[in-house]
Design a protein around this motif. Structure first.
Motif, PDB file in Angstrom:
ATOM      1  N   CYS A 108       0.808  -1.230   0.000  1.00 25.94           N
ATOM      2  CA  CYS A 108       0.000   0.000   0.000  1.00 25.94           C
ATOM      3  C   CYS A 108       0.834   1.269   0.000  1.00 25.94           C
ATOM      4  N   ALA A 109       2.151   1.130   0.055  1.00 25.49           N
ATOM      5  CA  ALA A 109       3.053   2.288   0.064  1.00 25.49           C
ATOM      6  C   ALA A 109       2.786   3.211   1.243  1.00 25.49           C
ATOM      7  N   LEU A 110       2.494   2.628   2.415  1.00 22.88           N
ATOM      8  CA  LEU A 110       2.291   3.428   3.624  1.00 22.88           C
ATOM      9  C   LEU A 110       3.585   4.151   3.988  1.00 22.88           C
ATOM     10  N   GLU A 111       3.425   5.337   4.567  1.00 20.84           N
ATOM     11  CA  GLU A 111       4.598   6.113   4.987  1.00 20.84           C
ATOM     12  C   GLU A 111       4.935   5.915   6.457  1.00 20.84           C
ATOM     13  N   ASP A 112       3.899   5.729   7.291  1.00 15.85           N
ATOM     14  CA  ASP A 112       4.108   5.668   8.738  1.00 15.85           C
ATOM     15  C   ASP A 112       3.391   4.455   9.313  1.00 15.85           C
ATOM     16  N   ILE A 113       4.117   3.666  10.100  1.00 14.45           N
ATOM     17  CA  ILE A 113       3.529   2.512  10.774  1.00 14.45           C
ATOM     18  C   ILE A 113       3.898   2.588  12.247  1.00 14.45           C
ATOM     19  N   PHE A 114       2.925   2.964  13.077  1.00 14.14           N
ATOM     20  CA  PHE A 114       3.149   3.108  14.508  1.00 14.14           C
ATOM     21  C   PHE A 114       2.442   1.972  15.242  1.00 14.14           C
ATOM     22  N   LEU A 115       3.219   0.996  15.662  1.00 17.21           N
ATOM     23  CA  LEU A 115       2.690  -0.162  16.372  1.00 17.21           C
ATOM     24  C   LEU A 115       3.399  -0.350  17.709  1.00 17.21           C
ATOM     25  N   GLY A 116       3.872   0.735  18.295  1.00 15.32           N
ATOM     26  CA  GLY A 116       4.545   0.657  19.580  1.00 15.32           C
ATOM     27  C   GLY A 116       3.625   0.135  20.666  1.00 15.32           C
ATOM     28  N   GLU A 117       4.061  -0.891  21.401  1.00 15.20           N
ATOM     29  CA  GLU A 117       3.298  -1.523  22.480  1.00 15.20           C
ATOM     30  C   GLU A 117       2.011  -2.180  21.975  1.00 15.20           C
ATOM     31  N   TYR A 118       1.902  -2.382  20.668  1.00 15.24           N
ATOM     32  CA  TYR A 118       0.703  -3.024  20.122  1.00 15.24           C
ATOM     33  C   TYR A 118       0.809  -4.533  20.351  1.00 15.24           C
ATOM     34  N   GLY A 120       0.769  -8.522  20.052  1.00 17.78           N
ATOM     35  CA  GLY A 120       0.805  -9.555  19.016  1.00 17.78           C
ATOM     36  C   GLY A 120       1.705  -9.311  17.836  1.00 17.78           C
ATOM     37  N   VAL A 121       2.429  -8.181  17.802  1.00 20.70           N
ATOM     38  CA  VAL A 121       3.311  -7.908  16.665  1.00 20.70           C
ATOM     39  C   VAL A 121       4.504  -8.854  16.705  1.00 20.70           C
ATOM     40  N   LYS A 122       4.718  -9.585  15.591  1.00 15.54           N
ATOM     41  CA  LYS A 122       5.792 -10.582  15.531  1.00 15.54           C
ATOM     42  C   LYS A 122       6.305 -10.687  14.108  1.00 15.54           C
ATOM     43  N   ASP A 123       7.188 -11.642  13.871  1.00 12.36           N
ATOM     44  CA  ASP A 123       7.848 -11.760  12.571  1.00 12.36           C
ATOM     45  C   ASP A 123       6.867 -11.894  11.417  1.00 12.36           C
ATOM     46  N   SER A 124       5.784 -12.613  11.636  1.00  7.42           N
ATOM     47  CA  SER A 124       4.824 -12.846  10.546  1.00  7.42           C
ATOM     48  C   SER A 124       4.169 -11.551  10.069  1.00  7.42           C
ATOM     49  N   TRP A 125       4.228 -10.496  10.867  1.00  7.29           N
ATOM     50  CA  TRP A 125       3.693  -9.200  10.451  1.00  7.29           C
ATOM     51  C   TRP A 125       4.664  -8.461   9.524  1.00  7.29           C
ATOM     52  N   MET A 126       5.915  -8.831   9.568  1.00  2.00           N
ATOM     53  CA  MET A 126       6.951  -8.026   8.931  1.00  2.00           C
ATOM     54  C   MET A 126       6.933  -8.100   7.406  1.00  2.00           C
ATOM     55  N   ASN A 127       6.399  -9.180   6.834  1.00  2.00           N
ATOM     56  CA  ASN A 127       6.310  -9.258   5.372  1.00  2.00           C
ATOM     57  C   ASN A 127       5.444  -8.137   4.823  1.00  2.00           C
ATOM     58  N   VAL A 128       4.301  -7.900   5.475  1.00  2.00           N
ATOM     59  CA  VAL A 128       3.409  -6.823   5.030  1.00  2.00           C
ATOM     60  C   VAL A 128       4.044  -5.468   5.316  1.00  2.00           C
ATOM     61  N   ILE A 129       4.619  -5.322   6.494  1.00  2.00           N
ATOM     62  CA  ILE A 129       5.232  -4.045   6.868  1.00  2.00           C
ATOM     63  C   ILE A 129       6.351  -3.675   5.905  1.00  2.00           C
ATOM     64  N   SER A 130       7.214  -4.627   5.600  1.00  2.00           N
ATOM     65  CA  SER A 130       8.350  -4.342   4.717  1.00  2.00           C
ATOM     66  C   SER A 130       7.916  -4.175   3.271  1.00  2.00           C
ATOM     67  N   SER A 131       6.708  -4.652   2.908  1.00  2.00           N
ATOM     68  CA  SER A 131       6.231  -4.519   1.526  1.00  2.00           C
ATOM     69  C   SER A 131       5.955  -3.065   1.156  1.00  2.00           C
ATOM     70  N   GLN A 132       5.927  -2.179   2.145  1.00  2.00           N
ATOM     71  CA  GLN A 132       5.743  -0.757   1.849  1.00  2.00           C
ATOM     72  C   GLN A 132       6.962  -0.194   1.134  1.00  2.00           C
ATOM     73  N   GLY A 133       8.073  -0.911   1.251  1.00  2.00           N
ATOM     74  CA  GLY A 133       9.282  -0.587   0.501  1.00  2.00           C
ATOM     75  C   GLY A 133       9.776   0.824   0.683  1.00  2.00           C
ATOM     76  N   PRO A 134      10.192   1.474  -0.411  1.00  3.14           N
ATOM     77  CA  PRO A 134      10.792   2.813  -0.327  1.00  3.14           C
ATOM     78  C   PRO A 134       9.842   3.887   0.205  1.00  3.14           C
ATOM     79  N   SER A 135       8.536   3.599   0.244  1.00  2.00           N
ATOM     80  CA  SER A 135       7.579   4.599   0.741  1.00  2.00           C
ATOM     81  C   SER A 135       7.643   4.754   2.250  1.00  2.00           C
ATOM     82  N   LEU A 136       8.033   3.696   2.947  1.00  2.00           N
ATOM     83  CA  LEU A 136       8.007   3.722   4.410  1.00  2.00           C
ATOM     84  C   LEU A 136       9.063   4.686   4.951  1.00  2.00           C
TER      85      LEU A 136
END
Length: 557
Positions: A108-118, A120-136
Motif C-alpha cells: 500500500c506504500a504506507l509512509e508511517d507505521i506506529f505499532l509501539g506496544e501493540y 501480538g506484533v511478531k515476525d509474521s507481520w513483517m512481510n506486510v510491513i516491509s512490503s511498503q518498501g521505499p515509501s516507508l
C-alpha cells in the motif's frame, strides 16, 4: 503528587528540569490533497452513526464504510495512499488491527507505521510491513516480539528515516546489523535493548545521516562510542541510565561538533568526563542528573557558549565553586534538585537574566537566599519544595511577576506566606501540597484567577476554604486530599469548576451521597476518593450516567 497519606518523591525523575528529549515519533506529511480532509478527521466522529450531527467529510465517510466492512476487503493497494494510511491509523489506534486484517495493506506504500506496544506484533507481520518498501518513512515496533528474521526485512525500506524499537529483547547483534544499509535513517531509538552492545554499535557507524540516537538503559555499550566518531550530523544523543558509561566513553564523542543535546544522567561520568566535552560548542541541553560530578565541572561548561538547559539534579554541587554559574548567561532551565547548594551559592545567580525555570527542591536554600533571585524577571517556574524557606522568604518572590508555576511543598509555609505573593496573578500552577494552609489562607488564593493546577493537602481545610476557591474556574487539576474535614458540601462547591480534568479528594469525609454534585464536571477524566465513604460501584454508576470521559478512578474495586 497527590498521594493519599504521604508525598512520594521520585528519585529518578526523567528529564526533571530539562526538556528536549528525543521524540519517539517522526512523521512526514502526506499529500496536501488528502490532508485537507485529514485535518477534520477524528475517531469520535467515526464512532457516531452516519446521518447525525454535522455532515462528515468524504474521507470520514470512506473510512467509516471500510471499517464497518473490514472483513470484506482483501487489499487496499488500489486506494490512494493517503486513504489507506488513514484506515491503517484508525485500525491501529482502536486496536482493531490483527494479523489477518494487516494483509490487506500489502504493497500500500504506507509512509508511517506506529505499532509501539501493540499486542501480538511478531515476525509474521513483517512481510506486510516491509512490503511498503521505499515509501516507508517511519516505523515504531516498540515492545514487539520481532526477531532477527523479521527485523532483517526492513533492509528493503531504503528511505526509512525513523526507527523506534524500544524494550525489545528478541534481536541479536547480527539482527541489528541488518539496518546498517539504511543510510537515510535520521532517528533511531533502541531503549533498553540487549542487542545494543559495544560491538553491536558498529552498525551505527554506517548510518551517516543519523541526527538523533537513543540508547537509554542499554547496559552493555561501554566502549562502543568509538563507532559514533564519524556521525557528523548527530545532534541528539541519549544514554540515560546506562551505568556502564564512564569518562572514557566521553572521549570518543568529543568531536561530534553538531551535538546539541546530550543526556547522560545516571551514568558514571565525573568532572573529567565533562572536560572532554569542551569542544561541543553547539550544546544546548546537557543532562547530568545523578552523575558523580561536582561543582568543578562548571569550569568546563563555560565553553558551552549557547547552553540553555542544564540538569545537575542529585549531583555533588555545593556553594564552593558556584561562581562559575555566573558565566552561563544563556541558561533558561537549571535543575539543582537535591544538591548541597545554599544561600551563598545563589549569590552567583544574579546575572542569569534569561533563566525561566529553576529547580531548588531539597536543597539547603533558605529565605535570605531568595533575594538574589529578585532580578530574574524572566523566571516562570521555581520549585522550593523541601527547602527551609519560610513565609518571610516569600516576600522576596513578589517581584517575579512572570512566574507561572510555584512549588511551595514545605511544612513551614503557612497562610501568612500566601499573603505576600498575591501579586503573582499570572500563576497557573501552585503546589502547596504539604504546606500548613487553612481556610484563612484560601482567601489569598482568590487573586490567582488563572490557576489551572492547585494542590493543598496539609489537612487544614474545611468546606469554608473550598468556598473561597470555587471561583477559580480555570482549574484543570485540583488536589485537596488529606483534608479530613471536607464534606459532601465541598463537592457541591466544586461542581462549578467545569473545566476540571482531575480531582483528588481522598482521605476526606465525603460520602456516596455527595457524588451527585459532580455530574456537571463532564470533562473529568480522573477522580480519586480513596479512604472516603464511597465505593467503586458508586463511582461506576456516576461514570455510566453522567461522566462518560472518566477513565481513572479510585477506589476501583
Amino acid at each position: 503528587m497527590g498521594g493519599i497519606c504521604s508525598r512520594k518523591r521520585e528519585q529518578e525523575k526523567r528529564d526533571n528540569g530539562v526538556q528536549g528529549a528525543v521524540s519517539g515519533r517522526y512523521c512526514k506529511s502526506g499529500s496536501s490533497k488528502w490532508l485537507a480532509f485529514a485535518a477534520s478527521f477524528s475517531l469520535s466522529a467515526l464512532e457516531c452513526p452516519i446521518g447525525r450531527g454535522n455532515c462528515p467529510s468524504l474521507l470520514e465517510l470512506c473510512i467509516y464504510k471500510i471499517r464497518k466492512d473490514i472483513e470484506k476487503h482483501s487489499s487496499f493497494s488500489t486506494l490512494p495512499r493517503d486513504l489507506s494510511q488513514q484506515i491503517f491509523n484508525y485500525l491501529a489506534s482502536s486496536h482493531s488491527l490483527n494479523e489477518a486484517s494487516l494483509k490487506a495493506f500489502q504493497d500500500c506504500a504506507l509512509e508511517d507505521i506506529f505499532l509501539g506496544e501493540y499486542p501480538g506484533v511478531k515476525d509474521s507481520w513483517m512481510n506486510v510491513i516491509s512490503s511498503q518498501g521505499p515509501s516507508l518513512l517511519s516505523i515504531d515496533l516498540s515492545g514487539s516480539d520481532v526477531t532477527d528474521s523479521g527485523f532483517c526485512l526492513l533492509k528493503n525500506c531504503l528511505n526509512l528515516q525513523a526507527l523506534t524499537y524500544n524494550y525489545c529483547d528478541q534481536i541479536s547483534e547480527l539482527g541489528l546489523n541488518h539496518i546498517s544499509g539504511l543510510s537515510n535513517l535520521k532517528f533511531l531509538s533502541l531503549t533498553k535493548n540487549n542487542a545494543v552492545t559495544a560491538e553491536g554499535m558498529r552498525t551505527f557507524s554506517r548510518l551517516v545521516n543519523l541526527m538523533k540516537l537513543d540508547v537509554e538503559r542499554c547496559s552493555q555499550i561501554h566502549g562502543g562510542f568509538v563507532h559514533l566518531k564519524g556521525l557528523s550530523k548527530l545532534e541528539s544523543l541519549n544514554v540515560r541510565c546506562c551505568k556502564c558509561i564512564t569518562d572514557y566513553d566521553m572521549k570518543h564523542i568529543s568531536g561530534l561538533a553538531s551535538l546539541k543535546e546530550l543526556q547522560v544522567s545516571c551514568t558514571n561520568i565525573t568532572d573529567v568526563g565533562v572536560s572532554y566535552l569542551k569542544g561541543l560548542n553547539k550544546l544546548i541541553l546537557l543532562n547530568l542528573e545523578g552523575c558523580r560530578v561536582t561543582t568543578a565541572c562548571l569550569d568546563s561548561m563555560t565553553a558551552f557558549l549557547v547552553l540553555s538547559h542544564l540538569n545537575l539534579s542529585r549531583c555533588g554541587i555545593s556553594d564552593d565553586g558556584c561562581e562559575k554559574f555566573s558565566d552561563l548567561t544563556k541558561l533558561e532551565s537549571l535543575n539543582l534538585d537535591s544538591c548541597k547548594i545554599g544561600d551563598e551559592g545563589l549569590t552567583h545567580f544574579t546575572g542569569l537574566v534569561s533563566l525561566r525555570r529553576l529547580e531548588l527542591s531539597d536543597t539547603e536554600v533558605q529565605s535570605h537566599g531568595l533575594c538574589h533571585l529578585s532580578g530574574l524577571t524572566e523566571l516562570q517556574s521555581i520549585n522550593l519544595s523541601f527547602t527551609s524557606v519560610t513565609d518571610s522568604g516569600l516576600k522576596r518572590l513578589s517581584r517575579l511577576t512572570s512566574l507561572k508555576s510555584l512549588n511551595l511543598d514545605a511544612r513551614q509555609i503557612s497562610d501568612s506566606g500566601l499573603s505576600y505573593i498575591t501579586g503573582l496573578t499570572g500563576l497557573t500552577h501552585l503546589d502547596l501540597f504539604g504546606a500548613r494552609i487553612t481556610d484563612l489562607g484560601t482567601i489569598s488564593l482568590q487573586y490567582f484567577k488563572n490557576l489551572r493546577s492547585l494542590e493543598i493537602c496539609g489537612g487544614g481545610l474545611t468546606d469554608t476554604g473550598v468556598n473561597n476557591i470555587k471561583g477559580l474556574i480555570s482549574l484543570r487539576l485540583l488536589n485537596l486530599s488529606q483534608n479530613l474535614s471536607l464534606s459532601d458540601n465541598s463537592l457541591k462547591l466544586i461542581s462549578g469548576l467545569t473545566a476540571l480534568v482531575s480531582l483528588n479528594v481522598s482521605n476526606s469525609s465525603i460520602t456516596s451521597e455527595g457524588l451527585q454534585f459532580l455530574k456537571p464536571l463532564k470533562n473529568l477524566r480522573s477522580l480519586l476518593l480513596e479512604s472516603c465513604k464511597v465505593t467503586a460501584l458508586d463511582i461506576k454508576d456516576l461514570k455510566s450516567t453522567a461522566l462518560p470521559n472518566l477513565l481513572n478512578f479510585r477506589p476501583d474495586r
